[in-house]
Motif scaffolding. Structure first.
Motif, PDB file in Angstrom:
ATOM      1  N   GLN A   1     -24.547  12.352  20.970  1.00  0.00           N
ATOM      2  CA  GLN A   1     -23.271  12.538  21.697  1.00  0.00           C
ATOM      3  C   GLN A   1     -22.097  12.199  20.783  1.00  0.00           C
ATOM      4  O   GLN A   1     -21.116  12.941  20.694  1.00  0.00           O
ATOM      5  N   LYS A   2     -22.221  11.082  20.066  1.00  0.00           N
ATOM      6  CA  LYS A   2     -21.147  10.663  19.146  1.00  0.00           C
ATOM      7  C   LYS A   2     -20.943  11.668  18.032  1.00  0.00           C
ATOM      8  O   LYS A   2     -19.818  12.026  17.692  1.00  0.00           O
ATOM      9  N   GLU A   3     -22.078  12.124  17.453  1.00  0.00           N
ATOM     10  CA  GLU A   3     -22.012  13.088  16.349  1.00  0.00           C
ATOM     11  C   GLU A   3     -21.368  14.387  16.803  1.00  0.00           C
ATOM     12  O   GLU A   3     -20.566  14.980  16.089  1.00  0.00           O
ATOM     13  N   LEU A   4     -21.741  14.820  17.995  1.00  0.00           N
ATOM     14  CA  LEU A   4     -21.199  16.070  18.516  1.00  0.00           C
ATOM     15  C   LEU A   4     -19.684  15.958  18.685  1.00  0.00           C
ATOM     16  O   LEU A   4     -18.937  16.871  18.324  1.00  0.00           O
ATOM     17  N   LEU A   5     -19.217  14.825  19.197  1.00  0.00           N
ATOM     18  CA  LEU A   5     -17.772  14.618  19.352  1.00  0.00           C
ATOM     19  C   LEU A   5     -17.077  14.631  17.994  1.00  0.00           C
ATOM     20  O   LEU A   5     -15.992  15.178  17.848  1.00  0.00           O
ATOM     21  N   ARG A   6     -17.720  14.025  17.000  1.00  0.00           N
ATOM     22  CA  ARG A   6     -17.137  13.977  15.668  1.00  0.00           C
ATOM     23  C   ARG A   6     -16.990  15.403  15.108  1.00  0.00           C
ATOM     24  O   ARG A   6     -15.929  15.775  14.607  1.00  0.00           O
ATOM     25  N   ILE A   7     -18.048  16.191  15.250  1.00  0.00           N
ATOM     26  CA  ILE A   7     -18.013  17.566  14.736  1.00  0.00           C
ATOM     27  C   ILE A   7     -16.981  18.397  15.493  1.00  0.00           C
ATOM     28  O   ILE A   7     -16.223  19.166  14.910  1.00  0.00           O
ATOM     29  N   TRP A   8     -16.941  18.198  16.798  1.00  0.00           N
ATOM     30  CA  TRP A   8     -15.982  18.938  17.623  1.00  0.00           C
ATOM     31  C   TRP A   8     -14.550  18.615  17.190  1.00  0.00           C
ATOM     32  O   TRP A   8     -13.709  19.503  17.076  1.00  0.00           O
ATOM     33  N   GLU A   9     -14.277  17.350  16.913  1.00  0.00           N
ATOM     34  CA  GLU A   9     -12.930  16.958  16.507  1.00  0.00           C
ATOM     35  C   GLU A   9     -12.589  17.470  15.112  1.00  0.00           C
ATOM     36  O   GLU A   9     -11.491  17.960  14.862  1.00  0.00           O
ATOM     37  N   GLN A  10     -13.565  17.369  14.201  1.00  0.00           N
ATOM     38  CA  GLN A  10     -13.328  17.787  12.813  1.00  0.00           C
ATOM     39  C   GLN A  10     -13.210  19.290  12.660  1.00  0.00           C
ATOM     40  O   GLN A  10     -12.381  19.788  11.923  1.00  0.00           O
ATOM     41  N   ARG A  11     -14.103  20.005  13.354  1.00  0.00           N
ATOM     42  CA  ARG A  11     -14.215  21.448  13.115  1.00  0.00           C
ATOM     43  C   ARG A  11     -13.471  22.286  14.137  1.00  0.00           C
ATOM     44  O   ARG A  11     -13.531  23.513  14.092  1.00  0.00           O
ATOM     45  N   LYS A  12     -12.798  21.624  15.094  1.00  0.00           N
ATOM     46  CA  LYS A  12     -11.972  22.346  16.084  1.00  0.00           C
ATOM     47  C   LYS A  12     -12.752  23.435  16.803  1.00  0.00           C
ATOM     48  O   LYS A  12     -12.458  24.625  16.682  1.00  0.00           O
ATOM     49  N   LYS A  13     -13.754  23.027  17.522  1.00  0.00           N
ATOM     50  CA  LYS A  13     -14.554  23.995  18.264  1.00  0.00           C
ATOM     51  C   LYS A  13     -14.232  23.948  19.752  1.00  0.00           C
ATOM     52  O   LYS A  13     -13.700  22.943  20.233  1.00  0.00           O
TER      53      LYS A  13
END
Ligand SMILES: Nc1ncnc2c1ncn2[C@@H]1O[C@H](COP(=O)(O)OP(=O)(O)O)[C@@H](O)[C@H]1O
Ligand SMILES: [Mg+2]
Length: 250
Positions: free
Chosen positions: A176-188
């Motif tokens: 869950q944490k990793e997904l949030l990080r990727i979502w924030e970084q990669r603007k998905k």
């Protein structure tokens, strides 16, 4: 804000073996702005997977339309990635080749796709399993590989159908944490289906609560708790209880 996905008056009817009509979705209307993290919460059988499959272009609507960036969308495309409820790995490919599969289809060179695949292999905490085959992995590990494969393609929209359902509680929280990080970084833009109230409150900008028979939207709740969200925050508990009560009546 620009909307990435727009669902208009979507209806889906299935016919059972004895020709009974099953109204999986009725008059679904949904507007998902760019970069939103939307969670869809609802009881089993209320049409969540059907909705995602139609948005992905994997299933036809009976009526109504789906738009992606203002254009009608009816077929699968690279910009819209999907993680299925059950891990759908290629049994004859090892973990790294599974993660790199979409990149291979996209014509990315071998060294480059292997580098990207390794990056996501590390992210899912499976650095030592690159050469393993799916049958050698537990269900939770296979699902992590399926998630890495979807992320490695770097889609603009990520549709996720209960992706963490098979994970143990600890791995689930990490993912869950990793997904949030990727979502924030990669603007998905993410549409994430879950039946875990806790997961939805942890992840979502907005939660759509569905009810079944026929499948439709029952309620919409914006989650404004700042991230990283603390489960000890009183507002977190209030929202969770409120949603659980709503879900019981769904
Ligand atoms: N291919 C299909 N043929 C017939 N009925 C289906 C099919 N797929 C889904 N359904 C029915 O549509 C309804 C919604 O299913 P689904 O979208 O899988 O719900 P959820 O993902 O919320 O559990 C259920 O009643 C299910 O039995
Ligand atoms: Mg489902």
């Amino acid at each position: 804000m620009k909307e990435t996905i727009l669902v208009e008056h979507l209806e889906k009817v299935f016919y059972s073996q004895n020709d009974m009509e099953i109204i999986a979705l009725t008059d679904m209307n949904l507007r998902v702005p760019e970069n939103e993290f939307l969670c869809i919460l609802g009881p089993s059988g209320c049409g969540k997977s059907t909705l995602l499959r139609i948005i992905a272009g994997l299933e036809k609507a009976s009526s109504g339309r789906v738009f992606y960036n203002g254009r009608e969308h009816t077929k699968p495309c690279r910009e819209i990635g999907m993680v299925f409820q059950s891990y759908s790995l290629m049994p004859w490919l090892n973990v790294l080749d599974n993660i790199a599969l979409g990149l291979e289809f996209a014509g990315v060179s071998k060294p480059e796709r292997m580098a990207i695949a390794r990056e996501y292999l590390d992210m899912i905490g499976m650095s030592n399993f690159g050469k393993a085959f799916p049958y050698e992995l537990s269900g939770g590990m296979q699902q992590r590989v399926a998630i890495a494969r979807a992320l490695a393609n770097n889609p603009d929209v990520l549709l996720m159908d209960e992706p963490f359902g098979a994970l143990d509680a600890y791995t689930r929280i990490i993912m869950q944490k990793e997904l949030l990080r990727i979502w924030e970084q990669r603007k998905k833009t993410i549409i994430f289906v879950t039946h875990s109230v806790d997961e939805a409150v942890y992840l979502a900008d907005r939660i759509i609560l569905m009810s079944g028979n026929p499948g439709r939207i029952k309620k919409e709740i914006a989650i404004t708790i700042p991230r990283v969200r603390e489960r000890s925050n009183p507002r977190y508990g209030e929202l969770t209880s409120e949603l659980l009560a709503l879900l019981e009546g769904a």
